[in-house]
Design a protein around this motif. Structure first.
Motif, mmCIF file in Angstrom:
data_model
loop_
_atom_site.group_PDB
_atom_site.id
_atom_site.type_symbol
_atom_site.label_atom_id
_atom_site.label_comp_id
_atom_site.label_asym_id
_atom_site.label_seq_id
_atom_site.Cartn_x
_atom_site.Cartn_y
_atom_site.Cartn_z
ATOM 1 N N LEU A 20 0.834 -1.186 0.000
ATOM 2 C CA LEU A 20 0.000 0.000 0.000
ATOM 3 C C LEU A 20 0.875 1.244 0.000
ATOM 4 O O LEU A 20 2.031 1.183 0.402
ATOM 5 C CB LEU A 20 -0.895 0.025 1.246
ATOM 6 N N THR A 77 1.215 5.007 1.526
ATOM 7 C CA THR A 77 0.686 5.914 2.541
ATOM 8 C C THR A 77 0.437 7.320 1.993
ATOM 9 O O THR A 77 -0.348 8.076 2.569
ATOM 10 C CB THR A 77 1.623 5.991 3.763
ATOM 11 N N ILE A 131 -3.062 6.864 0.700
ATOM 12 C CA ILE A 131 -3.955 6.719 1.843
ATOM 13 C C ILE A 131 -4.210 8.081 2.487
ATOM 14 O O ILE A 131 -5.343 8.428 2.819
ATOM 15 C CB ILE A 131 -3.364 5.724 2.858
ATOM 16 N N LEU A 170 0.091 5.465 8.795
ATOM 17 C CA LEU A 170 -0.915 4.424 8.615
ATOM 18 C C LEU A 170 -1.616 4.119 9.942
ATOM 19 O O LEU A 170 -2.840 3.952 9.979
ATOM 20 C CB LEU A 170 -0.283 3.158 8.050
ATOM 21 N N LEU A 181 -9.557 -0.599 4.218
ATOM 22 C CA LEU A 181 -9.490 -0.395 2.769
ATOM 23 C C LEU A 181 -10.886 -0.292 2.166
ATOM 24 O O LEU A 181 -11.107 0.464 1.218
ATOM 25 C CB LEU A 181 -8.707 -1.535 2.114
ATOM 26 N N CYS A 203 -12.020 3.161 2.849
ATOM 27 C CA CYS A 203 -11.263 4.109 2.012
ATOM 28 C C CYS A 203 -11.526 3.912 0.526
ATOM 29 O O CYS A 203 -11.079 4.718 -0.288
ATOM 30 C CB CYS A 203 -9.760 3.942 2.257
ATOM 31 N N SER A 237 -7.299 3.256 -6.077
ATOM 32 C CA SER A 237 -8.245 4.073 -5.311
ATOM 33 C C SER A 237 -9.479 4.282 -6.169
ATOM 34 O O SER A 237 -9.383 4.788 -7.292
ATOM 35 C CB SER A 237 -7.630 5.426 -4.952
#
Length: 203
Positions: A111, A113, A116, A156, A172, A175, A192
């Protein structure tokens, strides 16, 4: 919900020239383990890269090579979710270095960040590592591999807390993101999903 946060520094513009690696193992509550090593890239440094991270050829003259460090890194990364800030860079370094030295790939998801943080804190002026650290009151030495990995881990952890997520899959899902994955000679990047914005009504 353990994960491993990583950060590479490179000797030059080649992605297969890592000269330092930082790894931080954490869960949603705390940091569990850390690993740092200089790496002898067996090639020259550029002045630009040294200016960024401060590592010189003399600093790594007695450091292990990547193949010597890899068994330790493999144990940290394999069968794990791995995170990095601007993960496309670090995953490219990892993949190209494994290919360069003909080493076995880990079985791992990953992933980013940075992505995120864009989803969790969309109103920040930018989502650079130092901006996020300042926003969350984290002090660190930027472009030191272990410190950068530690900040990414804390970002995170903070994002998980913000979403009150008890599992990575739940986080996830909230998000609207998916994990990426690397494999021998290829990769699938994290995704995303577009966020639907409410339309403004004008009367």
């Amino acid at each position: 919900m353990n994960f491993a946060s990583i950060d590479f520094e490179t000797a030059n513009e080649k992605r297969f020239s890592p000269c330092a690696i930082g790894v931080v193992v954490a869960n949603e509550n705390e940091i569990l383990d850390e690993f740092y090593s200089l790496i002898n890239p067996l090639m020259e440094f550029t002045s630009f890269n040294t200016y960024i991270h401060g590592i010189t050829e003399s600093d790594v003259s007695d450091a292990p090579t990547f193949p010597q460090v890899w068994p330790t890194l493999y144990n940290y990364l394999s069968q794990n979710t791995v995170v990095a800030h601007n993960a496309s860079f670090d995953m490219s370094v990892l993949r190209q270095t494994l290919d360069y030295f003909n080493l076995t790939y880990p079985n791992m998801d990953y992933l980013c960040t940075a992505n995120i943080s864009k989803r969790v804190w969309p109103d920040l002026i930018n989502h650079k590592l130092n901006t996020l650290a300042s926003h969350h009151g984290i002090r660190f030495e930027h472009h030191h591999a272990l410190e950068d990995a530690r900040v990414a881990a804390k970002i995170l952890m903070t994002a998980l807390a913000a979403y009150q997520a008890g599992s990575m899959d739940f986080f996830l899902e909230k998000c609207q993101m998916t994990k990426g994955r690397i494999y021998e000679h290829g990769y699938v990047p994290p995704r995303s999903k577009p966020v639907r914005r409410k339309r403004k009504l004008y009367f």
